[in-house]
Motif scaffolding. Structure first.
Motif, PDB file in Angstrom:
ATOM      1  N   ARG A 272       0.819  -1.214   0.000  1.00  0.00           N
ATOM      2  CA  ARG A 272       0.000   0.000   0.000  1.00  0.00           C
ATOM      3  C   ARG A 272       0.856   1.268   0.000  1.00  0.00           C
ATOM      4  O   ARG A 272       0.542   2.226  -0.695  1.00  0.00           O
ATOM      5  CB  ARG A 272      -0.935   0.009   1.209  1.00  0.00           C
ATOM      6  CG  ARG A 272      -1.847   1.222   1.207  1.00  0.00           C
ATOM      7  CD  ARG A 272      -2.779   1.256   2.407  1.00  0.00           C
ATOM      8  NE  ARG A 272      -3.650   2.408   2.311  1.00  0.00           N
ATOM      9  CZ  ARG A 272      -3.290   3.645   2.660  1.00  0.00           C
ATOM     10  NH1 ARG A 272      -2.086   3.874   3.124  1.00  0.00           N
ATOM     11  NH2 ARG A 272      -4.139   4.647   2.533  1.00  0.00           N
TER      12      ARG A 272
ATOM     13  N   ALA B 297      -4.614  14.088  -2.263  1.00  0.00           N
ATOM     14  CA  ALA B 297      -5.438  12.979  -1.774  1.00  0.00           C
ATOM     15  C   ALA B 297      -6.663  12.773  -2.669  1.00  0.00           C
ATOM     16  O   ALA B 297      -7.071  11.638  -2.920  1.00  0.00           O
ATOM     17  CB  ALA B 297      -5.871  13.237  -0.331  1.00  0.00           C
TER      18      ALA B 297
ATOM     19  N   CYS C 298      -6.092  10.574  -5.875  1.00  0.00           N
ATOM     20  CA  CYS C 298      -5.692   9.177  -5.704  1.00  0.00           C
ATOM     21  C   CYS C 298      -6.880   8.236  -5.898  1.00  0.00           C
ATOM     22  O   CYS C 298      -8.027   8.649  -5.772  1.00  0.00           O
ATOM     23  CB  CYS C 298      -5.100   8.968  -4.314  1.00  0.00           C
ATOM     24  SG  CYS C 298      -3.531   9.808  -4.108  1.00  0.00           S
ATOM     25  N   ARG C 299      -6.547   6.981  -6.178  1.00  0.00           N
ATOM     26  CA  ARG C 299      -7.592   5.965  -6.353  1.00  0.00           C
ATOM     27  C   ARG C 299      -8.427   5.858  -5.089  1.00  0.00           C
ATOM     28  O   ARG C 299      -7.903   5.886  -3.976  1.00  0.00           O
ATOM     29  CB  ARG C 299      -6.959   4.591  -6.632  1.00  0.00           C
ATOM     30  CG  ARG C 299      -6.464   4.424  -8.000  1.00  0.00           C
ATOM     31  CD  ARG C 299      -6.061   3.000  -8.334  1.00  0.00           C
ATOM     32  NE  ARG C 299      -6.021   2.074  -7.240  1.00  0.00           N
ATOM     33  CZ  ARG C 299      -5.009   1.239  -7.002  1.00  0.00           C
ATOM     34  NH1 ARG C 299      -3.951   1.240  -7.764  1.00  0.00           N
ATOM     35  NH2 ARG C 299      -5.039   0.403  -5.990  1.00  0.00           N
ATOM     36  N   GLU C 300      -9.722   5.713  -5.275  1.00  0.00           N
ATOM     37  CA  GLU C 300     -10.645   5.676  -4.141  1.00  0.00           C
ATOM     38  C   GLU C 300     -10.397   4.477  -3.236  1.00  0.00           C
ATOM     39  O   GLU C 300     -10.503   4.575  -2.019  1.00  0.00           O
ATOM     40  CB  GLU C 300     -12.088   5.656  -4.653  1.00  0.00           C
ATOM     41  CG  GLU C 300     -13.104   5.850  -3.573  1.00  0.00           C
ATOM     42  CD  GLU C 300     -14.524   5.924  -4.111  1.00  0.00           C
ATOM     43  OE1 GLU C 300     -15.442   5.684  -3.325  1.00  0.00           O
ATOM     44  OE2 GLU C 300     -14.702   6.201  -5.302  1.00  0.00           O
ATOM     45  N   ASP C 301     -10.052   3.318  -3.817  1.00  0.00           N
ATOM     46  CA  ASP C 301      -9.867   2.117  -3.007  1.00  0.00           C
ATOM     47  C   ASP C 301      -8.650   2.198  -2.077  1.00  0.00           C
ATOM     48  O   ASP C 301      -8.570   1.473  -1.099  1.00  0.00           O
ATOM     49  CB  ASP C 301      -9.765   0.867  -3.889  1.00  0.00           C
ATOM     50  CG  ASP C 301      -8.564   0.908  -4.820  1.00  0.00           C
ATOM     51  OD1 ASP C 301      -8.245   1.996  -5.327  1.00  0.00           O
ATOM     52  OD2 ASP C 301      -7.960  -0.160  -5.041  1.00  0.00           O
TER      53      ASP C 301
ATOM     54  N   ARG D 155      -7.904   4.902  -0.281  1.00  0.00           N
ATOM     55  CA  ARG D 155      -8.327   5.742   0.849  1.00  0.00           C
ATOM     56  C   ARG D 155      -7.154   6.562   1.417  1.00  0.00           C
ATOM     57  O   ARG D 155      -6.820   6.477   2.595  1.00  0.00           O
ATOM     58  CB  ARG D 155      -8.957   4.893   1.944  1.00  0.00           C
ATOM     59  CG  ARG D 155     -10.250   4.249   1.537  1.00  0.00           C
ATOM     60  CD  ARG D 155     -10.916   3.548   2.708  1.00  0.00           C
ATOM     61  NE  ARG D 155     -12.209   3.056   2.345  1.00  0.00           N
ATOM     62  CZ  ARG D 155     -12.440   1.837   1.846  1.00  0.00           C
ATOM     63  NH1 ARG D 155     -11.438   1.020   1.650  1.00  0.00           N
ATOM     64  NH2 ARG D 155     -13.660   1.460   1.530  1.00  0.00           N
TER      65      ARG D 155
ATOM     66  N   THR E  70      -5.346   9.534   2.951  1.00  0.00           N
ATOM     67  CA  THR E  70      -5.787  10.617   3.833  1.00  0.00           C
ATOM     68  C   THR E  70      -4.963  11.874   3.558  1.00  0.00           C
ATOM     69  O   THR E  70      -3.865  11.804   3.009  1.00  0.00           O
ATOM     70  CB  THR E  70      -5.627  10.218   5.316  1.00  0.00           C
ATOM     71  OG1 THR E  70      -4.231  10.019   5.576  1.00  0.00           O
ATOM     72  CG2 THR E  70      -6.409   8.956   5.641  1.00  0.00           C
TER      73      THR E  70
END
Length: 193
Positions: free
Chosen positions: A86, A110, A113-116, A118, A120
């Motif tokens: 990750r 932020a 970035c890809r939603e999956d 997450r 912050t």
């Protein structure tokens, strides 16, 4: 040896087949036409046009050219290779966003970035701070916490598609002599005379 039946794919099924093939490529890395045909249980004739399309798009590159007695092998290009952990994925997403934006805040990063994943805002801010220390960024506008305003940055050093990442270094410290006797990546250290 038992062989799975290979089916002919209709034109309507091609997008779904390509999506499944791409998932397999991400999983196995280096591949040939035969591996994809076997994994997908489809006729081998469907694979070469798909791979040619990926080559044209820059999604894959030739690892081994076809020669006598040897079949061509392919691999995803770096830009399309999925990082496994990750932290690398987050760094890659943030770096890609920085390279595309003229100026940005951690919230902007932020949001790109890809939603999956997450990602912050504090993660984006920490990555921006690391790059600022490495002189990859400059501050266009300082943060003003009392006004709830984030810092605005600009990318100074775009070194390519691979995201710079902070690494932890392991070292052996000898308090008797006051020296590091070993540093990872550097090796054995000699005491300065």
């Amino acid at each position: 040896m038992i062989r799975r039946a290979r089916r002919i794919v209709t034109k309507d099924e091609l997008p779904e087949l390509e999506a499944k093939a791409w998932e397999i490529v991400q999983r196995i890395g280096v591949f040939g036409h035969a591996e994809l045909a076997v994994e997908l249980s489809v006729s081998p004739r469907h694979i070469p046009p798909m791979v040619r399309k990926w080559l044209e798009e820059g999604r894959v590159q030739i690892k081994i050219h076809q020669a006598k007695g040897q079949r061509a092998r392919f691999e995803p290009t770096f830009e399309y290779r999925e990082p496994k952990d990750r932290i690398s994925q987050v760094a890659h997403q943030l770096w890609t966003a920085m390279r595309g934006l003229k100026k940005f805040t951690p919230t902007d990063l932020a949001a790109h970035c890809r939603e999956d994943l997450r990602v912050t805002v504090p993660e984006a801010s920490a990555y921006a701070q690391a790059l600022l220390r490495g002189e990859y960024l400059r501050v266009l506008q300082r943060a003003a916490p009392d006004q709830k305003r984030e810092a605005t940055y600009q990318l100074l050093k775009n070194t390519g598609p691979r995201a710079p990442c902070e690494k932890r270094v392991v070292a052996l410290w000898d308090p008797n002599e006051g020296v590091f006797s070993y540093v990872t990546g550097v090796g054995r250290m000699e005491r300065a005379k």
